[in-house]
Design a protein around this motif. Structure first.
Motif, short mmCIF file in Angstrom:
data_model
loop_
_atom_site.label_atom_id
_atom_site.label_comp_id
_atom_site.label_asym_id
_atom_site.label_seq_id
_atom_site.Cartn_x
_atom_site.Cartn_y
_atom_site.Cartn_z
N GLU A 19 0.85 -1.19 0.00
CA GLU A 19 0.00 0.00 0.00
C GLU A 19 0.89 1.24 0.00
O GLU A 19 1.79 1.37 0.83
CB GLU A 19 -0.89 0.00 1.25
N SER A 68 0.67 7.48 2.26
CA SER A 68 -0.04 8.72 1.99
C SER A 68 0.87 9.92 2.21
O SER A 68 1.58 9.99 3.21
CB SER A 68 -1.26 8.85 2.91
N TRP A 106 -3.14 13.61 8.46
CA TRP A 106 -4.33 12.75 8.35
C TRP A 106 -4.75 12.34 9.75
O TRP A 106 -4.07 11.57 10.42
CB TRP A 106 -4.00 11.51 7.51
N GLU A 158 -9.23 11.03 1.54
CA GLU A 158 -8.25 10.76 0.49
C GLU A 158 -8.75 9.50 -0.21
O GLU A 158 -8.97 8.47 0.44
CB GLU A 158 -6.86 10.55 1.08
N ARG A 163 -7.36 7.68 -3.02
CA ARG A 163 -6.33 6.74 -3.45
C ARG A 163 -6.72 5.85 -4.63
O ARG A 163 -6.72 4.62 -4.54
CB ARG A 163 -5.89 5.85 -2.30
N THR A 168 -2.21 13.36 -5.64
CA THR A 168 -2.99 12.87 -4.51
C THR A 168 -4.44 13.24 -4.78
O THR A 168 -4.73 14.36 -5.22
CB THR A 168 -2.51 13.52 -3.20
N ARG A 186 1.41 15.66 -5.39
CA ARG A 186 1.70 14.93 -4.16
C ARG A 186 2.55 15.75 -3.20
O ARG A 186 2.34 15.73 -1.99
CB ARG A 186 2.40 13.62 -4.53
N ARG A 214 -0.05 17.69 1.60
CA ARG A 214 -0.19 17.91 3.04
C ARG A 214 -0.56 19.36 3.34
O ARG A 214 -1.45 19.63 4.15
CB ARG A 214 1.09 17.53 3.78
N TRP A 264 -4.17 19.90 2.16
CA TRP A 264 -5.09 19.20 3.06
C TRP A 264 -5.29 19.99 4.36
O TRP A 264 -6.41 20.16 4.82
CB TRP A 264 -4.56 17.80 3.36
#
Length: 195
Positions: free
Chosen positions: A3, A6, A12, A30, A32, A116, A173, A177, A180
């Motif tokens: 995986e 993030s 998050w 998010e 993904r 993202t 990406r 952060r 967000w």
């Protein structure tokens, strides 16, 4: 399969963040997706590219910025003349498009590891996004499936209406952060849930 990590990192923080009235009117998440792909046509080859996207995704698109379609696990929209962003919850979309879009038609660029995908859902999603972007987010001007490319300060964003009260945002990406965090702050007035 491992995986991917993030880019939101410590920003998050799942949970409910109600406003002063105790409401949580938005859900921030998010998403993904497995594939985020840009396809661009050479001048005069737009129709061929659009047909190729339809043959792979099943999504019917019109040429031009803004036109788009959402169908469950797949979505696509034009963000400039002859340029499209295509999204699939599964991996492999870039290879599938690359197999049907030849070098005489255009280019296919896999952006899956460079973008993202964030989602805002709820009755105030358009209102919160209007704090960031000088766009009309009303359903008349920004209908289901439609997409736009814009920026907030230096953060480039591609936005698609993926539901009546839902928007998907694709940001670099490396800026995810910071964007967000700003999105969470902008949602404090309505209250929100991260999940």
């Amino acid at each position: 399969m491992v995986e991917p990590v993030s880019p939101l990192g410590a920003a998050w923080k799942p949970g409910a963040y109600p406003n002063t009235a105790g409401e949580t009117g938005l859900v921030l998440s998010e998403t993904r997706p497995g594939s985020i792909v840009q396809a661009a046509a050479w001048p005069g080859r737009e129709k061929t590219l659009i047909d190729a996207i339809k043959s792979v995704t099943g999504l019917a698109l019109a040429d031009g910025a803004g036109a788009g379609q959402v169908d469950g696990a797949k979505a696509a929209f034009g963000f400039a003349p002859g340029k499209f962003l295509a999204i699939d919850q599964k991996e492999g979309l870039a290879a599938a498009l690359g197999a049907v879009i030849d070098v005489d038609t255009g280019t296919v660029t896999d952006l899956s590891h460079g973008r993202t995908a964030l989602r805002l859902a709820g009755p105030k999603a358009d209102w919160v996004l209007a704090k960031f972007f000088a766009l009309d987010f009303s359903q008349t001007t920004f209908p289901l499936g439609a997409g736009r490319a814009t920026s907030h300060h230096d953060i480039f964003a591609q936005i698609q209406r993926s539901g009546a009260e839902q928007f998907d945002l694709y940001v670099f990406r490396s800026f995810a952060r910071a964007f967000w965090t700003a999105l969470c702050h902008a949602s404090e007035e309505t209250g929100y849930t991260v999940g």
